[in-house]
Design a protein around this motif. Structure first.
Motif, short mmCIF file in Angstrom:
data_model
loop_
_atom_site.label_atom_id
_atom_site.label_comp_id
_atom_site.label_asym_id
_atom_site.label_seq_id
_atom_site.Cartn_x
_atom_site.Cartn_y
_atom_site.Cartn_z
N PHE A 99 0.83 -1.20 0.00
CA PHE A 99 0.00 0.00 0.00
C PHE A 99 0.87 1.26 0.00
CE2 PHE A 99 -2.06 3.45 2.28
CZ PHE A 99 -3.27 3.57 1.60
N ALA A 100 1.90 1.26 0.84
CA ALA A 100 2.81 2.41 0.93
C ALA A 100 3.47 2.69 -0.41
CB ALA A 100 3.85 2.17 2.02
N ALA A 101 3.98 1.66 -1.05
CA ALA A 101 4.65 1.84 -2.33
C ALA A 101 3.67 2.36 -3.39
CB ALA A 101 5.29 0.53 -2.79
N ARG A 106 6.85 7.56 1.69
CA ARG A 106 8.31 7.50 1.74
C ARG A 106 8.85 6.89 3.03
NH1 ARG A 106 10.98 7.79 -2.39
NH2 ARG A 106 12.65 8.93 -1.42
N THR A 107 8.12 7.07 4.14
CA THR A 107 8.59 6.51 5.41
C THR A 107 7.43 5.87 6.17
OG1 THR A 107 8.28 8.59 6.61
CG2 THR A 107 10.47 8.20 5.69
N ILE A 108 7.76 4.80 6.86
CA ILE A 108 6.81 4.14 7.75
C ILE A 108 7.49 4.09 9.12
CG2 ILE A 108 5.50 2.05 8.26
CD1 ILE A 108 5.61 1.34 5.32
N SER A 109 6.75 4.50 10.14
CA SER A 109 7.31 4.47 11.50
C SER A 109 6.38 3.72 12.43
CB SER A 109 7.53 5.90 12.01
OG SER A 109 6.31 6.59 12.09
N LEU A 110 6.93 3.32 13.56
CA LEU A 110 6.17 2.62 14.59
C LEU A 110 6.95 2.66 15.89
CD1 LEU A 110 7.74 -0.32 14.93
CD2 LEU A 110 6.57 -0.77 12.79
N GLU A 111 6.27 2.39 16.99
CA GLU A 111 6.92 2.26 18.28
C GLU A 111 6.85 0.81 18.73
OE1 GLU A 111 5.42 6.34 17.86
OE2 GLU A 111 4.28 4.50 18.06
N VAL A 112 7.90 0.38 19.42
CA VAL A 112 7.93 -0.97 19.97
C VAL A 112 8.57 -0.88 21.35
CG1 VAL A 112 10.12 -1.52 18.83
CG2 VAL A 112 8.60 -3.37 19.52
N LYS A 149 11.24 2.88 8.56
CA LYS A 149 11.65 2.28 7.28
C LYS A 149 11.48 3.33 6.21
CE LYS A 149 10.43 -1.34 3.95
NZ LYS A 149 11.65 -2.10 3.82
N THR A 150 12.53 3.54 5.43
CA THR A 150 12.45 4.44 4.29
C THR A 150 12.18 3.60 3.06
OG1 THR A 150 14.03 5.93 5.33
CG2 THR A 150 13.72 6.17 2.95
N ILE A 151 11.19 4.03 2.29
CA ILE A 151 10.81 3.31 1.08
C ILE A 151 11.42 4.04 -0.10
CG2 ILE A 151 8.88 2.54 -0.34
CD1 ILE A 151 7.27 2.37 2.26
N SER A 152 12.23 3.32 -0.86
CA SER A 152 12.87 3.94 -2.01
C SER A 152 11.84 4.14 -3.12
CB SER A 152 14.03 3.09 -2.49
OG SER A 152 13.61 1.79 -2.74
N GLY A 153 11.97 5.26 -3.79
CA GLY A 153 11.01 5.59 -4.84
C GLY A 153 11.57 5.24 -6.15
#
Length: 153
Positions: A99-101, A106-112, A149-153
């Protein structure tokens, strides 16, 4: 189906009719679960990407994420304890990544949780990197590791 074959996991959009089952799983999975109303609210919000994973018609996992322009944040992901380590979280995250792509995120973040090394390893496997720590993030005072996570374009 052979004796070793696993039943298929079906990923679909989370619906209002799923909230009771999602919340039941949430309360089993987390020491400080979201209230049921939070899930209802997330289903009504714009810029949301919410999925459930079903096995034999039963919800065995979910992910709730939000996105705005080119950023996505995973708010919640859980898998039923009896169903872990069978690829369910991976299938949910793979769907988020697709979905992001497709939406130029460009970036996905989360906390753990800082103590949850298994989850951190899982996210590193998906090419997330620890970015920084948020002290006392969780209600019990534990710190959160923010992973990106950085998603390359």
């Amino acid at each position: 189906m052979s004796a070793n074959a696993q039943p298929a996991i079906h990923i679909a959009a989370a619906l209002p009719a799923d909230v009771d089952e999602i919340h039941e799983l949430e309360t089993r999975a987390f020491p400080n679960p979201w209230r049921r109303e939070f899930f209802d609210s997330e289903l009504r919000g714009s810029g949301r990407y919410n999925l459930v994973a079903r096995k034999h018609g039963r919800i065995v996992g979910y992910v709730f994420a939000m996105w705005f322009f080119d950023e996505m944040h995973v708010n919640k992901i859980a898998v039923d304890e009896r169903e872990r380590r069978q690829g369910i979280a991976l299938a949910l995250m793979d769907d988020c990544l697709r979905f992001a792509a497709a939406n130029r995120i460009r970036t996905i973040s989360l906390e753990v949780r800082k103590s949850n090394e298994g989850a951190q390893d899982f996210y590193r496997f998906l090419d997330f990197e620890a970015s920084y720590t948020r002290p006392r993030y969780y209600p019990d005072g534990e710190a959160a590791v923010v992973m990106v996570k950085t998603i390359s374009g």
